[in-house]
Scaffold this motif. Structure first.
Motif, PDB file in Angstrom:
ATOM      1  N   GLY A  20      -4.545  13.246   1.016  1.00  0.00           N
ATOM      2  CA  GLY A  20      -5.545  12.185   1.321  1.00  0.00           C
ATOM      3  C   GLY A  20      -5.508  11.296  -0.037  1.00  0.00           C
ATOM      4  N   ASN A  21      -5.718  10.209   0.145  1.00  0.00           N
ATOM      5  CA  ASN A  21      -5.580   9.204  -0.945  1.00  0.00           C
ATOM      6  C   ASN A  21      -6.561   9.387  -2.131  1.00  0.00           C
ATOM      7  N   SER A  22      -7.637   9.894  -1.728  1.00  0.00           N
ATOM      8  CA  SER A  22      -8.987  10.366  -2.662  1.00  0.00           C
ATOM      9  C   SER A  22      -8.500  10.089  -4.273  1.00  0.00           C
ATOM     10  N   ARG A  23      -9.314  10.079  -5.632  1.00  0.00           N
ATOM     11  CA  ARG A  23      -9.690   9.906  -6.700  1.00  0.00           C
ATOM     12  C   ARG A  23      -9.085  11.882  -6.797  1.00  0.00           C
ATOM     13  N   LYS A  24      -9.878  12.758  -6.297  1.00  0.00           N
ATOM     14  CA  LYS A  24      -9.209  14.324  -6.507  1.00  0.00           C
ATOM     15  C   LYS A  24      -8.322  14.680  -6.599  1.00  0.00           C
ATOM     16  N   ALA A  25      -7.801  13.958  -5.220  1.00  0.00           N
ATOM     17  CA  ALA A  25      -6.253  14.283  -4.136  1.00  0.00           C
ATOM     18  C   ALA A  25      -4.920  13.514  -5.174  1.00  0.00           C
ATOM     19  N   MET A  26      -5.723  12.266  -5.887  1.00  0.00           N
ATOM     20  CA  MET A  26      -4.874  11.727  -6.611  1.00  0.00           C
ATOM     21  C   MET A  26      -4.618  11.888  -7.799  1.00  0.00           C
TER      22      MET A  26
ATOM     23  N   PRO B  85     -10.898   4.267   1.080  1.00  0.00           N
ATOM     24  CA  PRO B  85     -11.269   2.520   0.555  1.00  0.00           C
ATOM     25  C   PRO B  85     -10.080   2.123  -0.651  1.00  0.00           C
ATOM     26  N   SER B  86      -9.968   1.018  -0.841  1.00  0.00           N
ATOM     27  CA  SER B  86      -9.132   0.531  -1.075  1.00  0.00           C
ATOM     28  C   SER B  86      -9.192   0.740  -3.324  1.00  0.00           C
ATOM     29  N   GLU B  87     -10.205   0.053  -2.707  1.00  0.00           N
ATOM     30  CA  GLU B  87     -11.237   0.002  -3.813  1.00  0.00           C
ATOM     31  C   GLU B  87     -11.195   2.391  -4.741  1.00  0.00           C
ATOM     32  N   GLU B  88     -11.682   2.873  -4.275  1.00  0.00           N
ATOM     33  CA  GLU B  88     -10.624   4.297  -4.241  1.00  0.00           C
ATOM     34  C   GLU B  88      -9.331   4.071  -5.594  1.00  0.00           C
ATOM     35  N   ILE B  89      -9.022   3.841  -3.857  1.00  0.00           N
ATOM     36  CA  ILE B  89      -7.316   3.711  -4.735  1.00  0.00           C
ATOM     37  C   ILE B  89      -6.884   3.545  -5.703  1.00  0.00           C
ATOM     38  N   VAL B  90      -7.126   2.028  -5.703  1.00  0.00           N
ATOM     39  CA  VAL B  90      -7.207   0.770  -7.258  1.00  0.00           C
ATOM     40  C   VAL B  90      -8.009   1.988  -8.590  1.00  0.00           C
ATOM     41  N   ARG B  91      -9.190   1.874  -8.194  1.00  0.00           N
ATOM     42  CA  ARG B  91      -8.876   2.763  -9.763  1.00  0.00           C
ATOM     43  C   ARG B  91      -9.357   4.238 -10.247  1.00  0.00           C
TER      44      ARG B  91
ATOM     45  N   GLY C  72       2.295   2.031  -7.246  1.00  0.00           N
ATOM     46  CA  GLY C  72       3.186   1.067  -6.027  1.00  0.00           C
ATOM     47  C   GLY C  72       2.164   2.290  -4.171  1.00  0.00           C
ATOM     48  N   LEU C  73       2.549   1.289  -3.134  1.00  0.00           N
ATOM     49  CA  LEU C  73       1.473   1.295  -1.891  1.00  0.00           C
ATOM     50  C   LEU C  73       3.425   2.035  -1.123  1.00  0.00           C
ATOM     51  N   SER C  74       2.944   2.526  -0.158  1.00  0.00           N
ATOM     52  CA  SER C  74       4.106   2.963   0.554  1.00  0.00           C
ATOM     53  C   SER C  74       3.445   3.206   1.470  1.00  0.00           C
ATOM     54  N   ASN C  75       4.487   2.434   3.355  1.00  0.00           N
ATOM     55  CA  ASN C  75       4.009   2.599   4.153  1.00  0.00           C
ATOM     56  C   ASN C  75       2.458   1.943   4.858  1.00  0.00           C
ATOM     57  N   PHE C  76       2.404   1.363   3.360  1.00  0.00           N
ATOM     58  CA  PHE C  76       0.480   0.439   3.905  1.00  0.00           C
ATOM     59  C   PHE C  76       1.195  -0.405   4.500  1.00  0.00           C
ATOM     60  N   PRO C  77       0.269  -1.240   5.613  1.00  0.00           N
ATOM     61  CA  PRO C  77       0.242  -2.278   6.268  1.00  0.00           C
ATOM     62  C   PRO C  77      -0.576  -3.611   5.335  1.00  0.00           C
ATOM     63  N   ALA C  78       0.233  -4.846   5.856  1.00  0.00           N
ATOM     64  CA  ALA C  78       0.099  -5.680   4.421  1.00  0.00           C
ATOM     65  C   ALA C  78      -1.478  -5.890   4.369  1.00  0.00           C
ATOM     66  N   TRP C  79      -1.996  -5.944   5.632  1.00  0.00           N
ATOM     67  CA  TRP C  79      -4.170  -6.163   4.757  1.00  0.00           C
ATOM     68  C   TRP C  79      -4.431  -5.691   4.356  1.00  0.00           C
ATOM     69  N   ARG C  80      -3.915  -4.359   4.251  1.00  0.00           N
ATOM     70  CA  ARG C  80      -4.017  -2.912   2.651  1.00  0.00           C
ATOM     71  C   ARG C  80      -3.711  -3.730   1.831  1.00  0.00           C
ATOM     72  N   LEU C  81      -2.372  -3.529   1.787  1.00  0.00           N
ATOM     73  CA  LEU C  81      -1.666  -4.095   0.835  1.00  0.00           C
ATOM     74  C   LEU C  81      -2.452  -5.734  -0.424  1.00  0.00           C
TER      75      LEU C  81
ATOM     76  N   ILE D 167      -7.527  -6.823  -5.488  1.00  0.00           N
ATOM     77  CA  ILE D 167      -8.990  -6.015  -5.654  1.00  0.00           C
ATOM     78  C   ILE D 167      -7.935  -5.449  -7.455  1.00  0.00           C
ATOM     79  N   ALA D 168      -7.203  -5.085  -7.003  1.00  0.00           N
ATOM     80  CA  ALA D 168      -6.209  -5.028  -9.087  1.00  0.00           C
ATOM     81  C   ALA D 168      -6.712  -6.123  -9.771  1.00  0.00           C
ATOM     82  N   GLU D 169      -6.225  -7.205  -9.051  1.00  0.00           N
ATOM     83  CA  GLU D 169      -6.237  -8.639  -9.374  1.00  0.00           C
ATOM     84  C   GLU D 169      -8.045  -9.155 -10.001  1.00  0.00           C
TER      85      GLU D 169
END
Length: 182
Positions: free
Chosen positions: A73-79, A108-114, A129-138, A144-146
């Motif tokens: 998954g994409n959690s901070r721990k997994a990352m 959530p996107s906030e956790e991924i970006v952080r 970078g983000l791979s295979n994310f839908p446009a709205w999530r991208l 959020i990053a900005e």
């Protein structure tokens, strides 16, 4: 070949060396490819010439068959866990472009970006970078990053081919339609 198919390490070296001799300098792999063996082979091939290549890798699915849910998954721990394992397999101190392989439906996107920003500030990744994310999530992650002055989402990757055309619906503008006038 942990998947039971694919090129051997020797064949991979031949392909890699031909690519490098032709001027290729972008390597994109993932922890899931051959359950980590792809990164191990790339790490060996980069020995003594790491600085000549832009190295990208992805995380989300885990580097072992039937990976535990705590390391996928994409959690901070997994990352963080995935990045540390990738750095060891790739025999390097940093990843030039670190991809989130695909959305997991939970994080959530906030956790991924952080999480990506923390890794960039620690000097472990240069770009995100983000791979295979839908446009709205991208779009949400970029915004959020900005707004938080986090590491920007610098790259996007989508599977797109004659067989996989889903990105056309999500990312490409609709064709202009001809309107007939009566």
């Amino acid at each position: 070949m942990r998947w039971g198919h694919g090129a051997t390490a020797e064949e991979s070296a031949s392909i890699f060396n031909a690519y490098a001799e032709a001027g290729g300098n972008f390597i994109d792999t993932a922890d899931i490819y051959q359950f980590g063996q792809s990164e191990e082979i790339v790490g060996d091939l980069l020995a003594g010439r790491r600085e000549r290549f832009l190295l990208a890798t992805k995380y989300t699915s885990g580097a072992v068959p039937d990976a535990d849910r705590l390391i996928t998954g994409n959690s901070r721990k997994a990352m963080v866990d995935s990045l540390e394992a990738s750095l060891k397999r790739l025999k390097t101190d940093r990843i030039d472009l670190f991809w989130v392989h695909h959305p997991d439906g939970l994080t959530p996107s906030e956790e991924i970006v952080r999480g990506l920003d923390d890794l960039a500030r620690a000097g472990k990744i240069l770009y995100a970078g983000l791979s295979n994310f839908p446009a709205w999530r991208l779009s949400r992650a970029v915004t959020i990053a900005e707004f938080t002055r986090a590491v920007p989402i610098s790259a996007v990757q989508f599977e797109h081919s004659l067989v996989r055309r889903e990105p056309e619906v999500d990312l490409f503008p609709p064709p202009k339609r001809l309107v007939s006038v009566l």
